[in-house]
Design a protein around this motif. Sequence first.
Motif, mmCIF file in Angstrom:
data_model
loop_
_atom_site.group_PDB
_atom_site.id
_atom_site.type_symbol
_atom_site.label_atom_id
_atom_site.label_comp_id
_atom_site.label_asym_id
_atom_site.label_seq_id
_atom_site.Cartn_x
_atom_site.Cartn_y
_atom_site.Cartn_z
ATOM 1 N N GLN A 21 43.565 21.822 70.686
ATOM 2 C CA GLN A 21 44.633 21.701 69.978
ATOM 3 C C GLN A 21 43.798 21.511 68.484
ATOM 4 O O GLN A 21 43.686 22.261 67.434
ATOM 5 C CB GLN A 21 45.779 20.665 69.374
ATOM 6 C CG GLN A 21 46.465 20.235 68.521
ATOM 7 C CD GLN A 21 47.939 19.824 67.976
ATOM 8 O OE1 GLN A 21 48.137 19.637 69.399
ATOM 9 N NE2 GLN A 21 48.103 19.212 67.004
ATOM 10 N N MET A 24 41.549 24.597 68.031
ATOM 11 C CA MET A 24 42.709 25.811 67.818
ATOM 12 C C MET A 24 42.695 25.729 66.121
ATOM 13 O O MET A 24 42.443 26.683 65.829
ATOM 14 C CB MET A 24 43.590 25.418 68.394
ATOM 15 C CG MET A 24 44.706 26.554 67.690
ATOM 16 S SD MET A 24 46.290 26.693 68.696
ATOM 17 C CE MET A 24 47.250 25.599 68.606
ATOM 18 N N TRP A 27 39.594 27.218 64.448
ATOM 19 C CA TRP A 27 38.822 28.175 64.712
ATOM 20 C C TRP A 27 40.218 29.040 64.032
ATOM 21 O O TRP A 27 39.795 30.145 63.614
ATOM 22 C CB TRP A 27 39.920 29.109 65.993
ATOM 23 C CG TRP A 27 38.723 28.430 67.283
ATOM 24 C CD1 TRP A 27 39.672 27.981 68.343
ATOM 25 C CD2 TRP A 27 37.729 29.833 67.809
ATOM 26 N NE1 TRP A 27 38.194 28.368 69.588
ATOM 27 C CE2 TRP A 27 36.801 29.109 68.510
ATOM 28 C CE3 TRP A 27 37.253 30.418 66.724
ATOM 29 C CZ2 TRP A 27 36.098 30.033 69.590
ATOM 30 C CZ3 TRP A 27 35.984 30.785 67.351
ATOM 31 C CH2 TRP A 27 34.784 30.784 68.645
ATOM 32 N N LEU A 28 41.440 28.757 63.742
ATOM 33 C CA LEU A 28 42.346 29.695 62.691
ATOM 34 C C LEU A 28 42.200 29.701 61.158
ATOM 35 O O LEU A 28 41.930 30.591 60.493
ATOM 36 C CB LEU A 28 43.615 28.580 63.247
ATOM 37 C CG LEU A 28 44.506 29.253 63.878
ATOM 38 C CD1 LEU A 28 46.126 28.086 64.477
ATOM 39 C CD2 LEU A 28 44.956 30.907 64.036
ATOM 40 N N PHE A 31 38.264 31.331 60.891
ATOM 41 C CA PHE A 31 39.029 32.815 60.791
ATOM 42 C C PHE A 31 39.750 33.464 59.514
ATOM 43 O O PHE A 31 39.348 34.547 59.063
ATOM 44 C CB PHE A 31 39.971 33.866 61.829
ATOM 45 C CG PHE A 31 39.471 33.419 63.436
ATOM 46 C CD1 PHE A 31 40.043 32.698 65.105
ATOM 47 C CD2 PHE A 31 38.117 34.221 63.556
ATOM 48 C CE1 PHE A 31 39.515 33.489 65.990
ATOM 49 C CE2 PHE A 31 37.802 34.419 65.084
ATOM 50 C CZ PHE A 31 37.915 33.753 66.078
ATOM 51 N N LYS A 43 38.717 40.317 64.846
ATOM 52 C CA LYS A 43 39.331 39.098 65.894
ATOM 53 C C LYS A 43 38.807 39.310 66.963
ATOM 54 O O LYS A 43 37.736 37.799 67.935
ATOM 55 C CB LYS A 43 40.238 37.803 65.914
ATOM 56 C CG LYS A 43 40.507 37.493 63.982
ATOM 57 C CD LYS A 43 41.561 36.619 64.095
ATOM 58 C CE LYS A 43 43.319 37.115 63.211
ATOM 59 N NZ LYS A 43 43.809 36.621 62.773
ATOM 60 N N LEU B 4 51.163 21.745 60.744
ATOM 61 C CA LEU B 4 51.085 21.625 62.866
ATOM 62 C C LEU B 4 51.611 19.735 63.129
ATOM 63 O O LEU B 4 50.070 18.891 62.496
ATOM 64 C CB LEU B 4 50.017 22.009 63.297
ATOM 65 C CG LEU B 4 50.093 21.987 64.945
ATOM 66 C CD1 LEU B 4 51.204 23.075 65.050
ATOM 67 C CD2 LEU B 4 48.636 22.855 65.661
ATOM 68 N N TRP B 47 46.146 31.360 70.204
ATOM 69 C CA TRP B 47 46.991 31.363 69.680
ATOM 70 C C TRP B 47 45.627 31.110 68.610
ATOM 71 O O TRP B 47 45.624 30.995 66.947
ATOM 72 C CB TRP B 47 47.806 30.240 69.253
ATOM 73 C CG TRP B 47 49.363 30.260 70.042
ATOM 74 C CD1 TRP B 47 49.678 31.109 70.425
ATOM 75 C CD2 TRP B 47 49.807 29.058 71.023
ATOM 76 N NE1 TRP B 47 50.806 31.163 71.251
ATOM 77 C CE2 TRP B 47 50.800 30.258 71.425
ATOM 78 C CE3 TRP B 47 50.233 27.825 70.982
ATOM 79 C CZ2 TRP B 47 52.469 29.478 72.274
ATOM 80 C CZ3 TRP B 47 51.179 26.886 71.235
ATOM 81 C CH2 TRP B 47 52.238 28.475 72.044
ATOM 82 N N SER B 48 44.196 30.316 68.886
ATOM 83 C CA SER B 48 43.478 30.823 67.941
ATOM 84 C C SER B 48 43.234 32.282 67.334
ATOM 85 O O SER B 48 42.955 31.795 66.366
ATOM 86 C CB SER B 48 42.163 30.411 68.782
ATOM 87 O OG SER B 48 42.015 29.031 69.759
ATOM 88 N N ARG B 49 43.918 32.872 67.556
ATOM 89 C CA ARG B 49 43.844 33.639 67.210
ATOM 90 C C ARG B 49 44.769 35.012 65.881
ATOM 91 O O ARG B 49 44.742 34.825 65.198
ATOM 92 C CB ARG B 49 42.910 35.233 67.946
ATOM 93 C CG ARG B 49 41.653 34.929 67.960
ATOM 94 C CD ARG B 49 41.044 36.236 69.354
ATOM 95 N NE ARG B 49 39.129 36.145 69.432
ATOM 96 C CZ ARG B 49 38.754 35.228 70.243
ATOM 97 N NH1 ARG B 49 39.650 33.810 70.748
ATOM 98 N NH2 ARG B 49 37.854 35.030 70.397
ATOM 99 N N THR B 50 46.404 34.507 67.504
ATOM 100 C CA THR B 50 46.975 35.363 66.718
ATOM 101 C C THR B 50 48.009 33.957 65.432
ATOM 102 O O THR B 50 48.916 34.525 64.737
ATOM 103 C CB THR B 50 47.619 35.580 67.108
ATOM 104 O OG1 THR B 50 47.955 34.311 68.293
ATOM 105 C CG2 THR B 50 47.278 36.727 68.516
ATOM 106 N N GLY B 51 47.242 32.383 65.172
ATOM 107 C CA GLY B 51 48.396 31.808 64.961
ATOM 108 C C GLY B 51 49.068 31.014 65.679
ATOM 109 O O GLY B 51 50.109 31.898 66.506
ATOM 110 N N ILE B 52 49.651 29.897 65.806
ATOM 111 C CA ILE B 52 50.408 28.950 66.100
ATOM 112 C C ILE B 52 52.284 30.037 65.896
ATOM 113 O O ILE B 52 52.508 29.584 64.667
ATOM 114 C CB ILE B 52 50.488 27.688 66.101
ATOM 115 C CG1 ILE B 52 48.966 27.497 66.617
ATOM 116 C CG2 ILE B 52 51.525 27.239 66.833
ATOM 117 C CD1 ILE B 52 48.763 26.387 65.095
#
Lengths: 112, 416
Positions: A21, A24, A27-28, A31, A43, B4, B47-52
């Motif tokens: 988590q 993640m 990363w978000l 990006f 991406k 989050l 989700w690291s790319r698309t978002g949660i």
Amino acid sequence: MSEFVYLYREASMPASPQAMQDRMVKWLAWFRDLEQTGHMVSKGHPLHRTEGGVVRDRKGSLTDGPYAETKDIVIGYTVIEAKDFEQAVQLSTGCPLLDDGGLVEVRPIMKL
Amino acid sequence: MEELEASLFRREFARLTAALTRIFGVANLALAEDVVQETLAAAFEEWSRTGIPQHHSALLMTSAKNRAIDVFRRERTARKFAPEVRHLIENEWTLRPAVEELFLLPALKDDELRMMFSCCHPQLVEDVQVALILRILCGFGVEEIAAVYLSGVAAIEKRLFRGRKVLRTSHRLFELTAEDFAPRLSAVHRALYLLFSEGYHGASADGVIRPELCREAMRLVRLLVDHAPSATSATHSLAALMYLDAARLPGRVDDSGDLTRLFDQDRSRWDKKLIAEGLSLLELSATGDELSDFHIEAAIAGMHAGASRVEDTPWSQIVALYEVLARIRPSPVVELNRAMALAQVEGPERGLEAVRTIGGVERLGSYPFYEAALGELELRCGRNEIAQGHFRAALKLARNNAERRFLARRIADCEA
């Protein structure tokens, strides 16, 4: 402006749910930064870490798995735009992999 | 992007592992953990790319369900699954509908509660029970558990291995209607109390207070409170104790991470919502004839929490409560706490007398706060040099850096 590929390499995945988590979220953020500063082209995708193989001939015989050459396997990629290689390198330093012993391979995309 | 939840993935690990363990059978606990780990890993990558996504919980459950179906298909001849599912999964036509039914909300509801009871198996010592709880119900990684105990990863792996081995003998998750519900509930209480204490006192690690362990213990005790058969008076008192103690955490540690004495704490930092909730749980616990050490400790915590200044604390009532506690759970530490409370009522000289007459004081031999208590009281009597001697003795016994820093400050305070 030129395009570059970031090849992400890592020996092992974040081990625990919390580590996943935390990574993640980073990363978000990174990006998003690349998008907001106009450097993001794509991406990219995450690559499966254990499944896969290497094709070496026309018959399609499979050898090795992702671990073939090195223990830092390619686990994903991203395409960015930067004014030159130096900037591409500088932009890559925000990659969260770098906090955990991972690598970012920066390769320019060849153009005519 | 909406905020989050800080431990979302850990919560989901707990929820999904409990469900899959019910569905695969307890014998396949390790398999359940692996499948959940894979599910979270796939979510993490995507989700690291698309978002949660907004409905992340539902999506994770669906993903786990689909993986479960794959597992059944792949492993139905190789593995022994829970008796209830065995014949359903043999047939390709019944497989999906059967698994869908196993994932329906009413079925999922009690999974975590039952898992908690399962982890507190009587054949396991408390340390192993807590390790299992941390791994399965709190979603901690093995390295994260090792960091709590200042243990090596191998030692924790061994504990978990032993725990899973014993759990396998149960075949199913604990049935809440079982005959041994009451003693098992007691075991759950002890384990959660231990977990909370690890976080509150930094008992085994570097003395670092770990509020996240306290939060986990509180989340799990909430499961007991919200389920009628386990919402006993003892459960309410344990929950009250946790909420009231946790309320004081923001005051317990100052901005540089150092321990602050109860007398010096900035009480405006105490969490009022937790105090309110703790006091109402305390009231709920005051039914029936049961009187446990949890009840007493919760009542004492309630008295501290209700006092907006040190001077407003009902110290003589606290002294009386420690006397009752000493009868239920005799221990020199309880006597020590009583003596300190007595000093508040009758002065430091009386406190010193009380400390000096504690029975079984040899057992406090390596407990730094015995010497520290003597130091405290001598300092209040104005005998700075003697006080400093006691604090130095305490410093020699300090078990971690937080205690060392605290005692070093007390030694310096004696110079004033």
